[in-house]
Motif scaffolding. Structure first.
Motif, PDB file in Angstrom:
ATOM      1  N   ILE A   9       0.857  -1.183   0.000  1.00  0.00           N
ATOM      2  CA  ILE A   9       0.000   0.000   0.000  1.00  0.00           C
ATOM      3  C   ILE A   9       0.889   1.227   0.000  1.00  0.00           C
ATOM      4  O   ILE A   9       2.083   1.155   0.266  1.00  0.00           O
ATOM      5  CB  ILE A   9      -0.935   0.049   1.234  1.00  0.00           C
ATOM      6  N   PHE A  10       0.332   2.343  -0.289  1.00  0.00           N
ATOM      7  CA  PHE A  10       1.090   3.584  -0.251  1.00  0.00           C
ATOM      8  C   PHE A  10       0.787   4.291   1.053  1.00  0.00           C
ATOM      9  O   PHE A  10      -0.352   4.377   1.471  1.00  0.00           O
ATOM     10  CB  PHE A  10       0.714   4.479  -1.429  1.00  0.00           C
ATOM     11  N   ASN A  72      22.698  10.809   3.306  1.00  0.00           N
ATOM     12  CA  ASN A  72      21.466  10.037   3.501  1.00  0.00           C
ATOM     13  C   ASN A  72      21.707   8.656   4.096  1.00  0.00           C
ATOM     14  O   ASN A  72      20.913   7.747   3.897  1.00  0.00           O
ATOM     15  CB  ASN A  72      20.707   9.875   2.176  1.00  0.00           C
ATOM     16  N   THR A  75      18.932   6.634   6.280  1.00  0.00           N
ATOM     17  CA  THR A  75      17.813   5.840   5.760  1.00  0.00           C
ATOM     18  C   THR A  75      18.186   4.368   5.614  1.00  0.00           C
ATOM     19  O   THR A  75      17.316   3.501   5.613  1.00  0.00           O
ATOM     20  CB  THR A  75      17.349   6.355   4.384  1.00  0.00           C
ATOM     21  N   LYS A  76      19.480   4.087   5.506  1.00  0.00           N
ATOM     22  CA  LYS A  76      19.927   2.708   5.277  1.00  0.00           C
ATOM     23  C   LYS A  76      19.423   1.754   6.362  1.00  0.00           C
ATOM     24  O   LYS A  76      19.119   0.595   6.091  1.00  0.00           O
ATOM     25  CB  LYS A  76      21.459   2.691   5.227  1.00  0.00           C
ATOM     26  N   LEU A  78      16.737   2.109   8.307  1.00  0.00           N
ATOM     27  CA  LEU A  78      15.296   2.121   8.593  1.00  0.00           C
ATOM     28  C   LEU A  78      14.686   0.725   8.510  1.00  0.00           C
ATOM     29  O   LEU A  78      13.713   0.416   9.186  1.00  0.00           O
ATOM     30  CB  LEU A  78      14.567   3.063   7.624  1.00  0.00           C
ATOM     31  N   ARG A  79      15.273  -0.117   7.674  1.00  0.00           N
ATOM     32  CA  ARG A  79      14.720  -1.470   7.538  1.00  0.00           C
ATOM     33  C   ARG A  79      14.893  -2.296   8.820  1.00  0.00           C
ATOM     34  O   ARG A  79      14.270  -3.356   8.959  1.00  0.00           O
ATOM     35  CB  ARG A  79      15.357  -2.183   6.339  1.00  0.00           C
ATOM     36  N   TRP A  85       8.807  -1.320   8.635  1.00  0.00           N
ATOM     37  CA  TRP A  85       9.333  -1.305   7.269  1.00  0.00           C
ATOM     38  C   TRP A  85       8.429  -2.117   6.340  1.00  0.00           C
ATOM     39  O   TRP A  85       8.035  -1.677   5.271  1.00  0.00           O
ATOM     40  CB  TRP A  85      10.757  -1.858   7.261  1.00  0.00           C
ATOM     41  N   ARG A  86       8.070  -3.317   6.792  1.00  0.00           N
ATOM     42  CA  ARG A  86       7.279  -4.212   5.961  1.00  0.00           C
ATOM     43  C   ARG A  86       5.838  -3.729   5.818  1.00  0.00           C
ATOM     44  O   ARG A  86       5.239  -3.834   4.756  1.00  0.00           O
ATOM     45  CB  ARG A  86       7.320  -5.608   6.575  1.00  0.00           C
ATOM     46  N   ARG A  90       8.575   0.930   3.888  1.00  0.00           N
ATOM     47  CA  ARG A  90       9.293   0.754   2.626  1.00  0.00           C
ATOM     48  C   ARG A  90       8.560   1.359   1.434  1.00  0.00           C
ATOM     49  O   ARG A  90       9.113   1.421   0.334  1.00  0.00           O
ATOM     50  CB  ARG A  90       9.533  -0.740   2.369  1.00  0.00           C
ATOM     51  N   ASN A  91       7.312   1.760   1.632  1.00  0.00           N
ATOM     52  CA  ASN A  91       6.540   2.256   0.492  1.00  0.00           C
ATOM     53  C   ASN A  91       6.927   3.655   0.059  1.00  0.00           C
ATOM     54  O   ASN A  91       6.492   4.122  -0.992  1.00  0.00           O
ATOM     55  CB  ASN A  91       5.046   2.213   0.812  1.00  0.00           C
ATOM     56  N   ALA A  93      10.331   6.409  -0.401  1.00  0.00           N
ATOM     57  CA  ALA A  93      11.795   6.447  -0.469  1.00  0.00           C
ATOM     58  C   ALA A  93      12.367   6.868   0.881  1.00  0.00           C
ATOM     59  O   ALA A  93      13.392   6.364   1.333  1.00  0.00           O
ATOM     60  CB  ALA A  93      12.258   7.395  -1.563  1.00  0.00           C
TER      61      ALA A  93
ATOM     62  N   ALA B  33      17.244  -0.619   2.335  1.00  0.00           N
ATOM     63  CA  ALA B  33      16.561   0.672   2.438  1.00  0.00           C
ATOM     64  C   ALA B  33      17.482   1.774   1.941  1.00  0.00           C
ATOM     65  O   ALA B  33      18.700   1.639   1.988  1.00  0.00           O
ATOM     66  CB  ALA B  33      16.156   0.943   3.887  1.00  0.00           C
ATOM     67  N   GLY B  34      16.875   2.847   1.463  1.00  0.00           N
ATOM     68  CA  GLY B  34      17.655   4.013   1.047  1.00  0.00           C
ATOM     69  C   GLY B  34      17.530   4.279  -0.437  1.00  0.00           C
ATOM     70  O   GLY B  34      16.764   3.637  -1.143  1.00  0.00           O
ATOM     71  N   GLY B 184      13.729  -0.832  -1.137  1.00  0.00           N
ATOM     72  CA  GLY B 184      12.496  -0.075  -0.944  1.00  0.00           C
ATOM     73  C   GLY B 184      11.267  -0.943  -1.116  1.00  0.00           C
ATOM     74  O   GLY B 184      11.160  -2.022  -0.544  1.00  0.00           O
ATOM     75  N   MET B 185      10.361  -0.481  -1.944  1.00  0.00           N
ATOM     76  CA  MET B 185       9.079  -1.162  -2.115  1.00  0.00           C
ATOM     77  C   MET B 185       9.203  -2.331  -3.096  1.00  0.00           C
ATOM     78  O   MET B 185       9.793  -2.194  -4.160  1.00  0.00           O
ATOM     79  CB  MET B 185       8.069  -0.146  -2.641  1.00  0.00           C
TER      80      MET B 185
END
Lengths: 169, 297
Positions: A9-10, A72, A75-76, A78-79, A85-86, A90-91, A93, B33-34, B184-185
């Motif tokens: 989903i967004f 940046n 952001t690496k 964040l997962r 994230w799931r 992740r939807n 950037a 990610a990133g 990402g997605m």
């Protein structure tokens, strides 16, 4: 915990109960970040979101991370907030400016977050924390929304302490 | 590192039989990610999957396909004694497919009393014509049959026996071994419609311990019932049992795998029958492997 199928989903897409803020509700949230006696301490990444029971969409309320890390690189990781994230992190950037915040120090953190308009139903407010050189923990605060106000609380064991929420229309 | 030696080593590895040894690709992660990211991979064949204790796999067959379908370059490739390794720079958001894909024809036929062996190992004998893939459209009629024993001819995926061939026993083979990495997605995984393929009902980026995942298996693009799927977790050295879980595809070609724990799993399926996929070919033998990561809930 019963498995729930989460589809792609967004973030920000209107869901049944998690519609766009019309008459915005708020949550007053208290999150205890424990003081840990470790050789190398890094403040945890924290994601806070709202989910409705039976709905795949989540509404991200806050993400505390190294958003101003040069190149940046923040952001690496964040997962590592793997559930957030799931389910929706992740939807995008990177997290929207409106929910982005810096990491927070150990202690009791108080925040007021916009939750949008909620239809009556069963919800959960979820706080997930992941720490470099440390662990990861998720605390779920289920609550029923009848349009008035609701409170919920729960406690973590390792990366999070007591979490309290007061949800108001 | 001398590239010629690498290539020679790779050719040898492809030629060497890998019976009872499972080929695996071990990613450093499948969730990235990133804006961009790097992932590193180990590739080898061994009895216990992901335990590099036997042979490396050559890197010349490895392809990395970006979410938009284009092919990306793998970097820092190196073949060691027990495993090969390479890196991939993820520069596009979405799901990348990394691994090997091959097809061929193997078997035998007779022509004017002479036996011919197609494909398999060893390559053509001295005097035989053509290299791999040199026999499209049934034009294979190698010169110089030796009176003693069969003549070996290369068997490309589009090989057909020559006119007048008898005792034809030719099998179309297809072999895939993939790992899916998502920046990402997650994005859709493209299928080719040939050989044995896994169509994700549950996306490889959405595998969670305790939540059954559904994979649909297709044979030449059609859902295939009755295919046995097995999934073996990493780390066999540290436990007594294999720990393999199995499932069989239903009428829709769907198999459900209920992951007992988080970790890396070697998902494998094979298919064979005596159905002719096209004139001159008498059977099919397909294999498919996916290297997947299952996350903790």
């Amino acid at each position: 915990m019963s498995p729930i199928a989460y589809r792609i989903i967004f973030t920000g897409a209107a869901a049944a109960g998690l519609s766009a803020p019309a008459a915005a509700g708020t949550v007053e949230l208290t999150v205890a970040i424990p003081q840990l006696k470790v050789a190398e301490y890094h403040r945890p990444y924290v994601a806070i979101w709202l989910e409705q029971v039976g709905q795949p969409n989540i509404r991200t309320l806050a993400v505390w991370y190294d958003y101003d890390n040069r190149e940046n690189a923040g952001t690496k990781w964040l997962r590592d907030l793997r559930t957030w994230w799931r389910k929706g992190g992740r939807n995008a950037a990177k997290p929207a400016d409106a929910v982005t915040g810096a990491t927070r120090a150990p202690g009791v953190q108080k925040v007021r977050l916009d939750v949008g308009a909620l239809k009556p139903g069963n919800y959960a407010l979820v706080v997930e924390a992941a720490r470099e050189e440390g662990g990861r923990e998720q605390v779920t605060l289920p609550f029923n929304w009848n349009g008035k106000s609701a409170t919920a609380s729960a406690s973590g064991r390792t990366e999070l302490g007591a979490v309290k929420a007061v949800i108001k229309p | 590192m001398n590239r010629k030696i690498l290539l020679a080593a790779a050719a040898f590895l492809i030629a060497a039989p890998l019976q009872a040894h499972n080929v695996w690709i071990k990613p450093s992660t499948t969730t990235v990610a990133g804006e961009s990211g790097w992932v590193t991979f180990d590739v080898a064949a061994s009895t216990d999957v992901y335990n590099a204790d036997h042979r490396p796999m050559g890197l010349n067959m490895i392809k990395a396909i970006a979410p938009d379908g284009s092919e990306a370059r793998i970097e820092n490739g190196s073949t060691g004694q027990l495993r090969s390794t390479f890196d991939l720079h993820l520069t596009q958001q979405g799901t990348w497919r990394i691994g090997t894909e091959s097809a061929g024809v193997t078997g035998s036929y007779k022509l004017d009393g002479q036996e011919y062996r197609v494909g398999g190992r060893g390559g053509p004998p001295p005097g035989a014509q053509g290299g791999p893939g040199a026999a499209p459209g049934g034009a294979a009629r190698p010169s110089g049959p030796t009176p003693s024993g069969p003549v070996v001819v290369p068997g490309g995926a589009d090989f057909s026996p020559p006119e007048g061939a008898t005792d034809v026993k030719l099998t179309l083979t297809s072999n895939r071994n993939f790992v899916f990495v998502t920046l990402g997605m997650p994005s859709e995984i493209r299928l080719s419609g040939s050989g044995l393929e896994l169509e994700p009902v549950t996306h490889p980026a959405d595998l969670i311990a305790g939540e059954p995942a559904t994979f649909r298996f297709l044979v030449d693009g059609k859902p295939a019932a009755g295919i046995e799927v097995e999934a073996t977790p990493d780390g066999r050295r540290f436990r007594d049992e294999q720990g393999t879980i199995t499932a069989t595809t239903d009428a829709n070609g769907e198999a459900s795998l209920d992951w007992p724990a988080a970790g890396l799993y070697w998902v494998h399926a094979s298919f064979s029958d005596e159905t002719s996929p096209r004139p001159g070919i008498t059977g099919r033998r397909f294999q498919y492997t996916a290297n997947v990561e299952v996350m903790a809930p």
